[in-house]
Design a protein around this motif. Structure first.
Motif, PDB file in Angstrom:
ATOM      1  N   SER B  17       0.848  -1.196   0.000  1.00 59.95           N
ATOM      2  CA  SER B  17       0.000   0.000   0.000  1.00 59.95           C
ATOM      3  C   SER B  17       0.879   1.240   0.000  1.00 59.95           C
ATOM      4  CB  SER B  17      -0.905   0.020   1.248  1.00 59.95           C
ATOM      5  OG  SER B  17      -1.787  -1.062   1.249  1.00 59.95           O
ATOM      6  N   LYS B  19       0.566   5.684   0.816  1.00 56.72           N
ATOM      7  CA  LYS B  19      -0.239   6.804   1.290  1.00 56.72           C
ATOM      8  C   LYS B  19       0.487   8.091   0.935  1.00 56.72           C
ATOM      9  CE  LYS B  19      -2.957   8.243   5.332  1.00 56.72           C
ATOM     10  NZ  LYS B  19      -3.317   7.890   6.732  1.00 56.72           N
ATOM     11  N   SER B  60     -14.195   7.510  -4.941  1.00 54.07           N
ATOM     12  CA  SER B  60     -12.999   7.107  -5.680  1.00 54.07           C
ATOM     13  C   SER B  60     -13.385   6.144  -6.784  1.00 54.07           C
ATOM     14  CB  SER B  60     -11.974   6.460  -4.748  1.00 54.07           C
ATOM     15  OG  SER B  60     -12.489   5.265  -4.209  1.00 54.07           O
ATOM     16  N   ARG B  64     -10.183   0.018  -3.703  1.00 52.12           N
ATOM     17  CA  ARG B  64      -8.918  -0.084  -2.977  1.00 52.12           C
ATOM     18  C   ARG B  64      -8.273   1.292  -2.738  1.00 52.12           C
ATOM     19  NH1 ARG B  64      -4.421  -0.531  -6.599  1.00 52.12           N
ATOM     20  NH2 ARG B  64      -5.120  -0.302  -8.769  1.00 52.12           N
ATOM     21  N   SER B  66      -8.606   4.917  -0.720  1.00 54.24           N
ATOM     22  CA  SER B  66      -9.233   5.612   0.402  1.00 54.24           C
ATOM     23  C   SER B  66      -8.697   7.036   0.454  1.00 54.24           C
ATOM     24  CB  SER B  66      -8.925   4.892   1.713  1.00 54.24           C
ATOM     25  OG  SER B  66      -9.396   5.637   2.816  1.00 54.24           O
ATOM     26  N   THR B  68      -8.887  10.589   2.652  1.00 54.38           N
ATOM     27  CA  THR B  68      -9.259  11.145   3.946  1.00 54.38           C
ATOM     28  C   THR B  68      -8.669  12.529   4.107  1.00 54.38           C
ATOM     29  OG1 THR B  68      -7.322  10.092   4.971  1.00 54.38           O
ATOM     30  CG2 THR B  68      -9.411   8.874   5.046  1.00 54.38           C
ATOM     31  N   GLU B  79      -4.741   6.988  -0.040  1.00 53.54           N
ATOM     32  CA  GLU B  79      -4.107   5.703   0.210  1.00 53.54           C
ATOM     33  C   GLU B  79      -4.628   4.680  -0.788  1.00 53.54           C
ATOM     34  OE1 GLU B  79      -4.591   4.125   4.166  1.00 53.54           O
ATOM     35  OE2 GLU B  79      -2.850   2.806   3.927  1.00 53.54           O
ATOM     36  N   SER B  81      -4.254   0.581  -1.936  1.00 51.70           N
ATOM     37  CA  SER B  81      -3.784  -0.733  -1.481  1.00 51.70           C
ATOM     38  C   SER B  81      -3.644  -1.695  -2.653  1.00 51.70           C
ATOM     39  CB  SER B  81      -4.756  -1.298  -0.441  1.00 51.70           C
ATOM     40  OG  SER B  81      -6.040  -1.449  -1.009  1.00 51.70           O
TER      41      SER B  81
END
Lengths: 113, 115
Positions: B17, B19, B60, B64, B66, B68, B79, B81
């Motif tokens: 992953s 970020k 999105s 997979r 995210s 924030t 992020e 993944s």
């Protein structure tokens, strides 16, 4: 999803000559509020895209007046009246009418002869 | 002046992953959507997702991803993944101008996925 199709994909131009780039959308870009949200961006190699035009024909601050945008509905055009060396790079049209994503065209590479 | 400053380049292995952060300044952080785009070499920008910082509501293009935000430090995060080599690209955060367009771009973050 909306598809934005640009032509040509490659455009060689001699300095001082005009240039024209076409952008067609698969759906009308007229929003329910009456506006048409079509923008043009310029990207030089290794740099971030810079917006030139918004809402079809409005130039951003600092954009030379040799750049002009026109069109309606599904067909739009970016015109450069007299190309200069600094205009080299890739030009993208982008639609902002269909939420939540703003879709870009595949790009037109302008090359200075 | 409006600025979007992103975190540095990342190298990841497939399946990992990543970020990426985007620090906003120079405007009312909660008033504008922030979009994430990615651009692979020789391709146009591709929409990844967006968030409204005031509410945290995010969308999105894939499950997979995210997105924030932390309003206390005016920063948005993206992020992703289960990375594959197809995710190798420059990732940009971009401000929505609230008028059907994008006006300010972060400097970009190169994410390289390689074994």
């Amino acid at each position: 999803d909306v598809v934005m199709t640009q032509s040509p994909l490659s455009l060689p131009v001699t300095p001082g000559q005009p240039a024209s780039i076409s952008c067609r959308s698969s759906q009308s870009l007229v929003h329910s509020d009456g506006n048409t949200y079509l923008s043009w961006f310029h990207q030089r190699p290794g740099q971030t895209p810079r917006r030139l035009i918004y809402k079809v024909s409005n130039r951003d601050s600092g954009v030379p007046d040799r750049f002009g945008g026109s069109g309606s509905g599904t067909d739009f055009t970016l015109e450069i009246s007299r190309v200069e060396a600094e205009d080299a790079g890739v030009y993208y049209c982008m639609e902002g009418t269909h939420w939540p994503s703003f879709i870009f065209g595949q790009g037109t590479k302008l090359e200075i002869k | 002046q409006v600025q979007l400053v992103q975190s540095g380049a990342e190298v990841k292995t497939p399946g990992a992953s990543v970020k990426v952060s985007c620090k906003a300044s120079g405007y009312s952080f909660t008033a504008h959507y922030i979009h994430w785009y990615r651009q692979a070499p020789g391709h146009g920008p591709e929409w990844v997702g967006r968030i409204l910082p005031s509410s945290g509501a995010a969308r999105s293009f894939q499950g997979r991803v995210s997105i924030t935000r932390d309003t206390s430090i005016t920063t948005v995060y993206m992020e992703m993944s289960r990375l594959t080599s197809d995710d190798t690209a420059v990732y940009y955060c971009v401000r929505d101008d609230r008028a059907g367009s994008l006006d300010y771009w972060g400097q970009g973050t190169l994410v390289t996925v390689s074994s």
